[in-house]
Design a protein around this motif. Structure first.
Motif, short mmCIF file in Angstrom:
data_model
loop_
_atom_site.label_atom_id
_atom_site.label_comp_id
_atom_site.label_asym_id
_atom_site.label_seq_id
_atom_site.Cartn_x
_atom_site.Cartn_y
_atom_site.Cartn_z
N SER A 52 0.83 -1.21 0.00
CA SER A 52 0.00 0.00 0.00
C SER A 52 0.87 1.26 0.00
O SER A 52 0.40 2.34 -0.37
CB SER A 52 -0.94 0.02 1.21
N ALA A 53 2.14 1.11 0.37
CA ALA A 53 3.07 2.25 0.36
C ALA A 53 3.20 2.86 -1.02
O ALA A 53 3.55 4.04 -1.16
CB ALA A 53 4.44 1.81 0.87
N VAL A 54 2.90 2.11 -2.06
CA VAL A 54 3.04 2.61 -3.43
C VAL A 54 2.07 3.77 -3.71
O VAL A 54 2.29 4.54 -4.65
CB VAL A 54 2.86 1.45 -4.44
N GLN A 55 1.06 3.93 -2.89
CA GLN A 55 0.07 4.99 -3.13
C GLN A 55 0.48 6.35 -2.57
O GLN A 55 -0.19 7.34 -2.80
CB GLN A 55 -1.28 4.58 -2.55
N SER A 56 1.59 6.42 -1.85
CA SER A 56 2.05 7.70 -1.30
C SER A 56 3.02 8.37 -2.26
O SER A 56 3.86 7.71 -2.87
CB SER A 56 2.75 7.48 0.04
N ARG A 57 2.92 9.69 -2.33
CA ARG A 57 3.86 10.47 -3.13
C ARG A 57 4.62 11.44 -2.23
O ARG A 57 4.91 12.56 -2.62
CB ARG A 57 3.11 11.23 -4.23
N ALA A 58 4.96 11.00 -1.03
CA ALA A 58 5.71 11.86 -0.11
C ALA A 58 6.94 12.41 -0.82
O ALA A 58 7.59 11.71 -1.60
CB ALA A 58 6.12 11.08 1.14
N THR A 59 7.25 13.67 -0.53
CA THR A 59 8.37 14.32 -1.21
C THR A 59 9.05 15.31 -0.28
O THR A 59 8.48 15.73 0.73
CB THR A 59 7.88 15.04 -2.49
N GLY A 60 10.26 15.67 -0.64
CA GLY A 60 11.00 16.66 0.11
C GLY A 60 11.82 17.52 -0.83
O GLY A 60 12.16 17.10 -1.94
N GLY A 61 12.11 18.73 -0.39
CA GLY A 61 12.91 19.63 -1.21
C GLY A 61 13.43 20.79 -0.40
O GLY A 61 13.20 20.88 0.81
N VAL A 62 14.11 21.69 -1.10
CA VAL A 62 14.69 22.87 -0.49
C VAL A 62 14.35 24.07 -1.36
O VAL A 62 14.38 23.98 -2.60
CB VAL A 62 16.23 22.74 -0.40
N ALA A 63 14.04 25.19 -0.72
CA ALA A 63 13.83 26.46 -1.44
C ALA A 63 14.16 27.60 -0.49
O ALA A 63 13.76 27.58 0.69
CB ALA A 63 12.39 26.58 -1.92
N GLY A 64 14.91 28.57 -0.97
CA GLY A 64 15.23 29.75 -0.17
C GLY A 64 15.86 29.43 1.16
O GLY A 64 15.63 30.13 2.15
N GLY A 65 16.64 28.36 1.23
CA GLY A 65 17.28 27.98 2.49
C GLY A 65 16.37 27.29 3.48
O GLY A 65 16.72 27.12 4.64
N THR A 66 15.17 26.88 3.03
CA THR A 66 14.18 26.23 3.89
C THR A 66 13.93 24.81 3.40
O THR A 66 13.78 24.58 2.20
CB THR A 66 12.85 27.01 3.86
N TYR A 67 13.91 23.87 4.34
CA TYR A 67 13.54 22.49 4.00
C TYR A 67 12.02 22.38 3.93
O TYR A 67 11.32 22.95 4.77
CB TYR A 67 14.03 21.52 5.07
N LEU A 68 11.53 21.62 2.96
CA LEU A 68 10.10 21.42 2.77
C LEU A 68 9.83 19.92 2.60
O LEU A 68 10.47 19.27 1.76
CB LEU A 68 9.61 22.15 1.52
N PHE A 69 8.88 19.39 3.36
CA PHE A 69 8.52 17.99 3.24
C PHE A 69 7.01 17.85 3.18
O PHE A 69 6.30 18.43 3.99
CB PHE A 69 9.06 17.18 4.43
N ALA A 70 6.53 17.09 2.19
CA ALA A 70 5.11 16.80 2.05
C ALA A 70 4.88 15.36 2.50
O ALA A 70 5.37 14.42 1.88
CB ALA A 70 4.67 16.98 0.60
N LEU A 71 4.13 15.21 3.59
CA LEU A 71 3.86 13.91 4.19
C LEU A 71 2.41 13.53 3.96
O LEU A 71 1.54 14.41 3.85
CB LEU A 71 4.15 13.94 5.69
#
Length: 181
Positions: free
Chosen positions: A118-137
């Motif tokens: 079922s883990a295949v259905q998640s599109r969790a992602t992470g990135g960086v912009a303007g010196g800030t870490y961003l994570f979509a859970l």
């Protein structure tokens, strides 16, 4: 992987953004999981908000928080699935300067141990912009617990070895700063 006790813990300032058309802060169990874990780890909650499942609204809030010098990290929860209203990943990618590709892979590995294929259905992602870490859970409390407990807690601990996100924070926006001369 270990904690180097000879180094001091450095708290970071983390904002929590819940993406939902229906939840209020009182009903936001996933956001609360993150808020509780941030505090337990010794970090500071810099902001908390709920925004509707609208790509432009999500991206706008991310941009505002990226521009805020009082926020080092943004953790969003919700909107990472496959349905038509799941646009958080697209909003994150609208603002990323660099994507942290391995975050989604590692999150999938962690999820596989808990929920199998079922883990295949998640599109969790992470990135960086303007010196800030961003994570979509993902929007489930369990997924937020897994992401924090198995990945983010260690990466936001300056003492974690062999490396961690905190030690490179001062260099995240070095491309925006030019030498004069």
């Amino acid at each position: 992987m270990a904690i180097d006790d000879s180094k001091a813990f450095i708290p970071v300032r983390i904002a929590v953004l819940t993406v939902s058309d229906t939840r209020s802060l009182d009903e936001d169990r996933s956001g609360q999981v993150l808020v509780d874990r941030i505090a337990e780890a010794g970090h500071h909650l810099a902001a908390r908000e709920i925004v509707r499942d609208e790509r432009d609204q999500i991206a706008a809030r991310l941009r505002e928080w990226i521009a805020d010098p009082g926020i080092d990290v943004v953790l969003s929860t919700g909107g990472t699935g496959l349905t038509g209203r799941d646009v958080t990943v697209e909003a994150h990618r609208d603002v990323y300067e660099k994507e942290i590709d391995a975050f989604g892979t590692v999150f999938t590995i962690v999820s596989m141990q808990k929920i199998g294929t079922s883990a295949v259905q998640s599109r969790a992602t992470g990135g960086v912009a303007g010196g800030t870490y961003l994570f979509a859970l993902p929007g489930s409390p369990g997924a937020c617990r897994d992401a924090w407990d198995e990945i983010l807690k260690a990466q936001f601990d300056y003492r974690h070895r062999p490396c961690n996100f905190v030690e490179i924070m001062p260099r995240l926006d070095e491309h925006l700063r030019r030498k004069k001369g």
